[in-house]
Design a protein around this motif. Structure first.
Motif, PDB file in Angstrom:
ATOM      1  N   ALA A 197       0.822  -1.215   0.000  1.00 37.78           N
ATOM      2  CA  ALA A 197       0.000   0.000   0.000  1.00 37.78           C
ATOM      3  C   ALA A 197       0.852   1.258   0.000  1.00 37.78           C
ATOM      4  CB  ALA A 197      -0.931  -0.013   1.212  1.00 37.78           C
ATOM      5  N   HIS A 198       1.833   1.315   0.868  1.00 40.67           N
ATOM      6  CA  HIS A 198       2.672   2.517   0.965  1.00 40.67           C
ATOM      7  C   HIS A 198       3.512   2.722  -0.300  1.00 40.67           C
ATOM      8  CE1 HIS A 198       1.774   3.828   5.022  1.00 40.67           C
ATOM      9  NE2 HIS A 198       1.882   2.587   5.462  1.00 40.67           N
ATOM     10  N   LEU A 199       4.015   1.644  -0.874  1.00 43.67           N
ATOM     11  CA  LEU A 199       4.788   1.776  -2.107  1.00 43.67           C
ATOM     12  C   LEU A 199       3.915   2.264  -3.254  1.00 43.67           C
ATOM     13  CD1 LEU A 199       7.065  -1.411  -2.019  1.00 43.67           C
ATOM     14  CD2 LEU A 199       7.829   0.977  -1.913  1.00 43.67           C
ATOM     15  N   ALA A 200       2.692   1.754  -3.331  1.00 45.35           N
ATOM     16  CA  ALA A 200       1.786   2.175  -4.408  1.00 45.35           C
ATOM     17  C   ALA A 200       1.565   3.683  -4.371  1.00 45.35           C
ATOM     18  CB  ALA A 200       0.453   1.442  -4.294  1.00 45.35           C
ATOM     19  N   ILE A 201       1.342   4.223  -3.183  1.00 39.62           N
ATOM     20  CA  ILE A 201       1.112   5.662  -3.063  1.00 39.62           C
ATOM     21  C   ILE A 201       2.392   6.436  -3.363  1.00 39.62           C
ATOM     22  CG2 ILE A 201       0.457   7.534  -1.502  1.00 39.62           C
ATOM     23  CD1 ILE A 201      -1.832   5.723  -2.407  1.00 39.62           C
ATOM     24  N   ALA A 202       3.515   5.952  -2.873  1.00 47.30           N
ATOM     25  CA  ALA A 202       4.783   6.640  -3.128  1.00 47.30           C
ATOM     26  C   ALA A 202       5.055   6.742  -4.622  1.00 47.30           C
ATOM     27  CB  ALA A 202       5.931   5.906  -2.427  1.00 47.30           C
ATOM     28  N   TRP A 203       4.763   5.683  -5.366  1.00 49.17           N
ATOM     29  CA  TRP A 203       4.978   5.717  -6.821  1.00 49.17           C
ATOM     30  C   TRP A 203       3.961   6.620  -7.511  1.00 49.17           C
ATOM     31  CZ3 TRP A 203       5.720  -0.151  -6.186  1.00 49.17           C
ATOM     32  CH2 TRP A 203       7.089  -0.429  -6.008  1.00 49.17           C
ATOM     33  N   ALA A 204       2.723   6.606  -7.027  1.00 53.95           N
ATOM     34  CA  ALA A 204       1.711   7.500  -7.603  1.00 53.95           C
ATOM     35  C   ALA A 204       2.111   8.963  -7.390  1.00 53.95           C
ATOM     36  CB  ALA A 204       0.347   7.220  -6.982  1.00 53.95           C
ATOM     37  N   GLN A 205       2.700   9.250  -6.238  1.00 48.77           N
ATOM     38  CA  GLN A 205       3.132  10.617  -5.953  1.00 48.77           C
ATOM     39  C   GLN A 205       4.286  11.053  -6.852  1.00 48.77           C
ATOM     40  OE1 GLN A 205       3.715  10.037  -1.662  1.00 48.77           O
ATOM     41  NE2 GLN A 205       2.163  11.602  -1.291  1.00 48.77           N
ATOM     42  N   LEU A 206       5.025  10.084  -7.370  1.00 50.31           N
ATOM     43  CA  LEU A 206       6.118  10.396  -8.295  1.00 50.31           C
ATOM     44  C   LEU A 206       5.608  10.611  -9.717  1.00 50.31           C
ATOM     45  CD1 LEU A 206       8.856   7.875  -7.059  1.00 50.31           C
ATOM     46  CD2 LEU A 206       8.871  10.372  -6.791  1.00 50.31           C
ATOM     47  N   GLY A 207       4.296  10.478  -9.899  1.00 50.64           N
ATOM     48  CA  GLY A 207       3.701  10.752 -11.202  1.00 50.64           C
ATOM     49  C   GLY A 207       3.441   9.532 -12.061  1.00 50.64           C
ATOM     50  N   TYR A 208       3.643   8.354 -11.512  1.00 47.56           N
ATOM     51  CA  TYR A 208       3.414   7.132 -12.284  1.00 47.56           C
ATOM     52  C   TYR A 208       1.947   6.715 -12.219  1.00 47.56           C
ATOM     53  CZ  TYR A 208       8.479   6.637 -12.403  1.00 47.56           C
ATOM     54  OH  TYR A 208       9.820   6.855 -12.616  1.00 47.56           O
ATOM     55  N   ARG A 209       1.463   6.114 -13.284  1.00 46.76           N
ATOM     56  CA  ARG A 209       0.115   5.523 -13.298  1.00 46.76           C
ATOM     57  C   ARG A 209       0.210   4.160 -12.630  1.00 46.76           C
ATOM     58  NH1 ARG A 209      -0.868   5.127 -19.441  1.00 46.76           N
ATOM     59  NH2 ARG A 209       1.326   4.508 -19.221  1.00 46.76           N
ATOM     60  N   VAL A 210      -0.441   4.026 -11.487  1.00 46.20           N
ATOM     61  CA  VAL A 210      -0.277   2.847 -10.640  1.00 46.20           C
ATOM     62  C   VAL A 210      -1.580   2.049 -10.559  1.00 46.20           C
ATOM     63  CG1 VAL A 210       0.266   2.030  -8.306  1.00 46.20           C
ATOM     64  CG2 VAL A 210       1.518   3.977  -9.277  1.00 46.20           C
ATOM     65  N   ALA A 211      -1.438   0.735 -10.566  1.00 46.68           N
ATOM     66  CA  ALA A 211      -2.571  -0.164 -10.308  1.00 46.68           C
ATOM     67  C   ALA A 211      -2.150  -1.146  -9.225  1.00 46.68           C
ATOM     68  CB  ALA A 211      -2.968  -0.918 -11.577  1.00 46.68           C
ATOM     69  N   THR A 212      -3.082  -1.470  -8.330  1.00 50.50           N
ATOM     70  CA  THR A 212      -2.824  -2.486  -7.315  1.00 50.50           C
ATOM     71  C   THR A 212      -3.752  -3.674  -7.553  1.00 50.50           C
ATOM     72  OG1 THR A 212      -4.345  -1.358  -5.795  1.00 50.50           O
ATOM     73  CG2 THR A 212      -1.999  -0.887  -5.551  1.00 50.50           C
ATOM     74  N   VAL A 213      -3.220  -4.865  -7.284  1.00 51.68           N
ATOM     75  CA  VAL A 213      -3.978  -6.100  -7.480  1.00 51.68           C
ATOM     76  C   VAL A 213      -3.942  -6.894  -6.183  1.00 51.68           C
ATOM     77  CG1 VAL A 213      -4.169  -8.245  -8.792  1.00 51.68           C
ATOM     78  CG2 VAL A 213      -3.354  -6.154  -9.921  1.00 51.68           C
ATOM     79  N   ASP A 214      -5.102  -7.206  -5.638  1.00 56.32           N
ATOM     80  CA  ASP A 214      -5.203  -7.967  -4.394  1.00 56.32           C
ATOM     81  C   ASP A 214      -5.646  -9.385  -4.717  1.00 56.32           C
ATOM     82  OD1 ASP A 214      -5.479  -8.859  -1.834  1.00 56.32           O
ATOM     83  OD2 ASP A 214      -6.992  -7.392  -1.209  1.00 56.32           O
ATOM     84  N   ILE A 215      -4.728 -10.348  -4.544  1.00 57.68           N
ATOM     85  CA  ILE A 215      -5.109 -11.750  -4.739  1.00 57.68           C
ATOM     86  C   ILE A 215      -4.996 -12.526  -3.429  1.00 57.68           C
ATOM     87  CG2 ILE A 215      -4.497 -11.746  -7.182  1.00 57.68           C
ATOM     88  CD1 ILE A 215      -1.999 -13.324  -6.472  1.00 57.68           C
ATOM     89  N   ASP A 216      -4.792 -11.808  -2.329  1.00 51.91           N
ATOM     90  CA  ASP A 216      -4.750 -12.420  -1.005  1.00 51.91           C
ATOM     91  C   ASP A 216      -6.189 -12.640  -0.534  1.00 51.91           C
ATOM     92  OD1 ASP A 216      -4.485 -13.107   1.666  1.00 51.91           O
ATOM     93  OD2 ASP A 216      -2.855 -11.693   2.021  1.00 51.91           O
ATOM     94  N   PRO A 217      -6.569 -13.877  -0.187  1.00 51.22           N
ATOM     95  CA  PRO A 217      -7.940 -14.130   0.256  1.00 51.22           C
ATOM     96  C   PRO A 217      -8.387 -13.272   1.436  1.00 51.22           C
ATOM     97  CG  PRO A 217      -6.802 -16.200  -0.182  1.00 51.22           C
ATOM     98  CD  PRO A 217      -5.769 -15.111  -0.263  1.00 51.22           C
ATOM     99  N   GLN A 218      -7.443 -12.808   2.246  1.00 50.83           N
ATOM    100  CA  GLN A 218      -7.803 -11.952   3.377  1.00 50.83           C
ATOM    101  C   GLN A 218      -8.351 -10.603   2.910  1.00 50.83           C
ATOM    102  OE1 GLN A 218      -4.432 -11.624   6.013  1.00 50.83           O
ATOM    103  NE2 GLN A 218      -4.593 -13.742   6.710  1.00 50.83           N
ATOM    104  N   GLY A 219      -7.934 -10.159   1.733  1.00 49.99           N
ATOM    105  CA  GLY A 219      -8.471  -8.938   1.157  1.00 49.99           C
ATOM    106  C   GLY A 219      -8.145  -7.670   1.909  1.00 49.99           C
ATOM    107  N   SER A 220      -7.052  -7.635   2.643  1.00 45.53           N
ATOM    108  CA  SER A 220      -6.710  -6.447   3.438  1.00 45.53           C
ATOM    109  C   SER A 220      -6.439  -5.223   2.565  1.00 45.53           C
ATOM    110  CB  SER A 220      -5.481  -6.740   4.309  1.00 45.53           C
ATOM    111  OG  SER A 220      -5.757  -7.786   5.224  1.00 45.53           O
ATOM    112  N   LEU A 221      -5.770  -5.424   1.444  1.00 46.72           N
ATOM    113  CA  LEU A 221      -5.483  -4.291   0.561  1.00 46.72           C
ATOM    114  C   LEU A 221      -6.777  -3.725  -0.011  1.00 46.72           C
ATOM    115  CD1 LEU A 221      -3.083  -2.681  -0.637  1.00 46.72           C
ATOM    116  CD2 LEU A 221      -3.207  -4.183  -2.626  1.00 46.72           C
ATOM    117  N   THR A 222      -7.724  -4.593  -0.305  1.00 40.58           N
ATOM    118  CA  THR A 222      -9.015  -4.146  -0.835  1.00 40.58           C
ATOM    119  C   THR A 222      -9.784  -3.346   0.211  1.00 40.58           C
ATOM    120  OG1 THR A 222      -9.134  -6.009  -2.364  1.00 40.58           O
ATOM    121  CG2 THR A 222     -11.216  -4.926  -1.797  1.00 40.58           C
ATOM    122  N   ARG A 223      -9.735  -3.792   1.463  1.00 45.20           N
ATOM    123  CA  ARG A 223     -10.417  -3.054   2.526  1.00 45.20           C
ATOM    124  C   ARG A 223      -9.787  -1.678   2.724  1.00 45.20           C
ATOM    125  NH1 ARG A 223     -11.039  -8.314   4.758  1.00 45.20           N
ATOM    126  NH2 ARG A 223      -9.114  -8.172   5.960  1.00 45.20           N
TER     127      ARG A 223
END
Length: 214
Positions: free
Chosen positions: A22-48
């Motif tokens: 999560a923190h890396l995704a935002i850090a890269w978005a702040q650098l101007g990159y188009r970012v996508a995150t994919v949650d394949i963990d059954p716990q779904g914490s990133l999705t929450r």
């Protein structure tokens, strides 16, 4: 041009995998990159967390997010990589089919390792999986406590796992700081809500280092 795919993987639960993604995704978005995150963990914490973030930002989270499982992973990641500069995959904490697919899709596998015996032992299956799929793996020291003899000894053991170019160890380390969990609770990241802290500086340094390695 196809985007870079970073799979965050660790066979041991509780290693800080989702927090790092999560923190890396935002850090890269702040650098101007188009970012996508994919949650394949059954716990779904990133999705929450993404749901909390969407509400906190008025429906403008700043990146694309999808939650998928199993056989759809490869095709969905390839699709996202065509439309984004960076795709971050949060993989399940076991050597299942989904984890293997996520590693296979990666430009670089990122494995957070806490300086503890359990984490040290648990990272070996991830190293083996990356080797089987012929993918480079970057170990990231995570939740590093203030200097202590036992921590230093365990960190030295992590250094011994490095075997470039297949297995490398990030120079940037992530400390054991409450800001990482605290900011996620509000749907934000340390580089947004705690910009002038050591935590933010660590995450920015790691995000830039990872990009430099691909």
């Amino acid at each position: 041009m196809t985007g870079k795919v970073f799979t965050v993987a660790q066979q041991k639960g509780g290693a800080g995998k989702t927090t790092l993604a999560a923190h890396l995704a935002i850090a890269w978005a702040q650098l101007g990159y188009r970012v996508a995150t994919v949650d394949i963990d059954p716990q779904g914490s990133l999705t929450r967390w993404h749901a909390v973030r969407a509400e906190a930002t008025g429906g403008q989270p700043g990146f694309t997010h999808v939650q998928i499982t199993g056989w759809r992973t490869q095709a969905e990641v390839e699709k996202l990589a065509r439309a984004h500069d960076i795709v971050v995959i949060d993989s399940p904490p076991h050597a299942q089919t989904e984890a293997r697919i996520a590693v296979r899709a990666a430009s670089l596998v990122i494995a957070p390792v806490q300086p503890s015996p359990m984490d040290l032992w648990a990272v070996h299956p991830t190293i083996d999986l990356a080797a089987q799929e012929k993918r480079r793996l970057l170990l990231v020291l995570n939740r590093v406590p203030p200097r202590a003899r036992i921590a230093d000894e365990l960190i030295a053991k992590v250094h011994e796992l490095a075997n470039p170019p297949a297995v490398e160890l990030a120079a940037a380390q992530v400390g054991n700081r409450t800001a990482y969990a605290g900011t996620l609770m509000t749907g934000l990241s340390v580089t947004e809500a705690a910009r002038k802290t050591q935590a933010a500086a660590e995450m920015q340094a790691l995000a830039e280092e990872i990009l430099g390695r691909v």
